[in-house]
Structure formats: C-alpha cells, structure tokens
Design an enzyme around this catalytic site. Structure first.
Site, PDB file in Angstrom:
ATOM      1  N   PHE A 112      26.202  35.692  19.915  1.00 54.09           N
ATOM      2  CA  PHE A 112      26.117  37.015  20.326  1.00 54.09           C
ATOM      3  C   PHE A 112      26.299  36.664  21.964  1.00 54.09           C
ATOM      4  CE2 PHE A 112      24.205  40.672  22.076  1.00 54.09           C
ATOM      5  CZ  PHE A 112      24.482  41.744  21.332  1.00 54.09           C
ATOM      6  N   ASP A 166      26.198  44.309  26.183  1.00 51.79           N
ATOM      7  CA  ASP A 166      24.764  44.411  26.283  1.00 51.79           C
ATOM      8  C   ASP A 166      24.002  44.011  25.306  1.00 51.79           C
ATOM      9  OD1 ASP A 166      25.578  46.422  24.406  1.00 51.79           O
ATOM     10  OD2 ASP A 166      23.450  47.007  24.526  1.00 51.79           O
ATOM     11  N   ASP A 219      35.345  43.301  17.267  1.00 55.22           N
ATOM     12  CA  ASP A 219      34.496  42.191  16.558  1.00 55.22           C
ATOM     13  C   ASP A 219      34.890  42.611  14.784  1.00 55.22           C
ATOM     14  OD1 ASP A 219      32.369  40.388  16.222  1.00 55.22           O
ATOM     15  OD2 ASP A 219      31.303  41.978  15.107  1.00 55.22           O
ATOM     16  N   GLY A 226      30.568  49.822  27.160  1.00 52.31           N
ATOM     17  CA  GLY A 226      30.962  48.373  27.525  1.00 52.31           C
ATOM     18  C   GLY A 226      32.125  47.981  28.406  1.00 52.31           C
ATOM     19  N   ARG A 234      24.507  44.225  31.073  1.00 50.39           N
ATOM     20  CA  ARG A 234      25.765  44.416  31.009  1.00 50.39           C
ATOM     21  C   ARG A 234      26.372  43.968  32.461  1.00 50.39           C
ATOM     22  NH1 ARG A 234      27.153  48.246  27.128  1.00 50.39           N
ATOM     23  NH2 ARG A 234      25.607  49.466  26.309  1.00 50.39           N
ATOM     24  N   GLU A 271      39.069  47.766  25.520  1.00 52.68           N
ATOM     25  CA  GLU A 271      37.838  47.427  24.929  1.00 52.68           C
ATOM     26  C   GLU A 271      36.987  46.299  25.376  1.00 52.68           C
ATOM     27  OE1 GLU A 271      35.236  48.393  23.609  1.00 52.68           O
ATOM     28  OE2 GLU A 271      35.474  49.371  21.638  1.00 52.68           O
TER      29      GLU A 271
HETATM   30  P1  IMP Z   1      33.373  46.371  15.971  1.00 57.40           P
HETATM   31  O1  IMP Z   1      34.595  45.908  16.317  1.00 57.40           O
HETATM   32  O2  IMP Z   1      33.520  47.913  15.325  1.00 57.40           O
HETATM   33  O3  IMP Z   1      32.633  45.651  14.950  1.00 57.40           O
HETATM   34  O4  IMP Z   1      32.354  46.711  16.881  1.00 57.40           O
HETATM   35  C1  IMP Z   1      32.364  46.315  18.294  1.00 57.40           C
HETATM   36  C2  IMP Z   1      31.021  46.642  19.092  1.00 57.40           C
HETATM   37  O5  IMP Z   1      30.154  45.891  18.541  1.00 57.40           O
HETATM   38  C3  IMP Z   1      31.321  46.399  20.600  1.00 57.40           C
HETATM   39  O6  IMP Z   1      32.129  47.363  21.167  1.00 57.40           O
HETATM   40  C4  IMP Z   1      30.071  45.904  21.085  1.00 57.40           C
HETATM   41  O7  IMP Z   1      29.418  47.275  21.311  1.00 57.40           O
HETATM   42  C5  IMP Z   1      29.232  45.439  19.761  1.00 57.40           C
HETATM   43  N1  IMP Z   1      29.364  44.017  19.826  1.00 57.40           N
HETATM   44  C6  IMP Z   1      30.078  43.033  19.118  1.00 57.40           C
HETATM   45  N2  IMP Z   1      29.780  41.803  19.240  1.00 57.40           N
HETATM   46  C7  IMP Z   1      28.914  41.742  20.404  1.00 57.40           C
HETATM   47  C8  IMP Z   1      28.369  40.818  21.178  1.00 57.40           C
HETATM   48  O8  IMP Z   1      28.572  39.642  20.988  1.00 57.40           O
HETATM   49  N3  IMP Z   1      27.506  41.183  22.273  1.00 57.40           N
HETATM   50  C9  IMP Z   1      27.451  42.554  22.465  1.00 57.40           C
HETATM   51  N4  IMP Z   1      27.897  43.605  21.751  1.00 57.40           N
HETATM   52  C10 IMP Z   1      28.583  43.140  20.775  1.00 57.40           C
HETATM   53 MG    MG Z   2      32.434  48.604  22.956  1.00 54.87          MG
END
Ligand code: IMP
Ligand code: MG
Length: 180
Positions: free
Chosen positions: A153, A160, A104, A45, A166, A100
């Site tokens: 989202f 993606d 999230d 990503g 992407r 990054e």
């Molecule tokens: P977290 O911070 O561990 O919850 O994970 C983040 C990952 O979730 C990111 O690196 C993305 O791969 C995926 N992700 C979270 N939100 C989105 C979104 O809105 N679109 C696409 N991928 C997302």
């Molecule tokens: Mg990621």
C-alpha cells in the site's frame, strides 16, 4: 524533509517522479500536437499528478475534474462509483485523457471511461501515475503509465491513507504497524 512515522520506506523520490512525469509530458505533447486536449482529473488523488503533468506538457491543454465516491454496503456492486462532482464542461468532440493517481483493480476507471465515452468525445485515453496490474479485474487500456508497482500500500503524491499523506512529495510504502 522529515519522514513521518507512517512511512516505512520511500519507493520513488521526488526527483524520480519529476523525471518520469517530464517524460510522460513529452510523449503526450507529441501524441496530441494540433489536437484539442483536455485532461480530466479524478478528485482528490490525481490533483498532484495532474498539475505536474499539465506543466510538463507543452501544447495547449484544458483541465477539468470529476469527483467520485464509491458506493459501500451490501447492495453495492464492486466498481460502481457515484459521480459526486461532475465536470464543469462537456467533452463532445474533444480529445480526452483521464488522469488517475493509481489503477488497481481498474473497476473505478472502467466505470469512468464508459461514462465519459457516452458523452461523445473525439477520443478518450487513460494516463495513470501508478499501475498495479497484478490486481487487475477490469481489462482496460492504459495509454500512459508512470510506474508499474507491486502489492504494498502506497502513500504520497496524492495517494492517501484515511485522507492523510496526500501531500508527501515522494511515493512511499506505508508502515502498516504504525496504525495498529
Ligand atoms: P480501483 O482501480 O478501482 O481498484 O481503485 C483504485 C483506487 O483505490 C485509487 O483511486 C485509490 O483511491 C485507491 N487505492 C488503490 N491502491 C492504493 C494504494 O496503494 N494507496 C492509496 N490508495 C489506493
Ligand atoms: Mg483515485
């Protein structure tokens, strides 16, 4: 450019993103002047953001990449990720910025920051294009953020949906109905 059917609306245009990345580049260049900066991108990503960011930074930088895959299944703890492709080089004594696409819950990044911190960098910080603080579980310090975003989202700029979109040069809200 033709907007594909999976796209509901554009949230940030290519121009808005480029402008914001330029600002981040200026900030980072000033903060790390005279230091040994290494940008570490999380595959896949962050690739698009990392390349644009590196070009917006006007001090010498090195780059390296980590590939991760999330554990799935009942036995997995949330936020436990596996390093599927490790860095090419060590980071001891270096000033590291983890790059990054989106933070999230923060669980992925918390794991990566802890892992990298154990390898003896001089400093370690986090730079993310997108920050969704409303969903945060792990308290992490975001040193540089492109945009704060809400719940919908998103796709594009490295993000993606099932490995597609992407390469969209803008950030868009996905049209959820398109895949029903
Ligand atoms: P977290 O911070 O561990 O919850 O994970 C983040 C990952 O979730 C990111 O690196 C993305 O791969 C995926 N992700 C979270 N939100 C989105 C979104 O809105 N679109 C696409 N991928 C997302
Ligand atoms: Mg990621």
């Amino acid at each position: 450019m033709t907007v594909p059917p999976g796209v509901e609306r554009v949230l940030f245009s290519e121009e808005q993103i480029r402008t914001r990345i330029r600002e981040l580049g200026v900030e980072i260049s000033a903060a790390y002047a005279g230091r040994d900066l290494k940008l570490i991108g999380v595959l896949k990503g962050s690739v698009f953001f990392l390349t644009a960011l590196a070009q917006a930074i006007d001090i010498p930088v090195k780059i390296d990449f980590l590939g991760i895959s999330s554990y799935s299944g009942k036995t997995a703890s949330p936020g436990v990720v596996r390093i599927a492709k490790d860095l090419d080089e060590g980071i001891e004594g270096q000033d590291v910025l983890l790059v990054e696409d989106i933070v999230d819950t923060g669980l992925t990044v918390r794991y990566l920051l802890q892992t990298l911190a154990g390898r003896g960098p001089n400093t370690i910080g986090l730079c993310t294009l997108l920050d969704r603080t409303s969903r945060r579980i792990a308290q992490i310090d975001v040193a540089y953020r492109g945009f704060e975003i809400g719940d919908p989202f998103l796709i594009g700029c490295g993000l993606d949906f099932r490995q597609h979109y992407r390469n969209l040069p803008y950030l868009a809200v996905m049209n959820p109905g398109h895949f029903d």
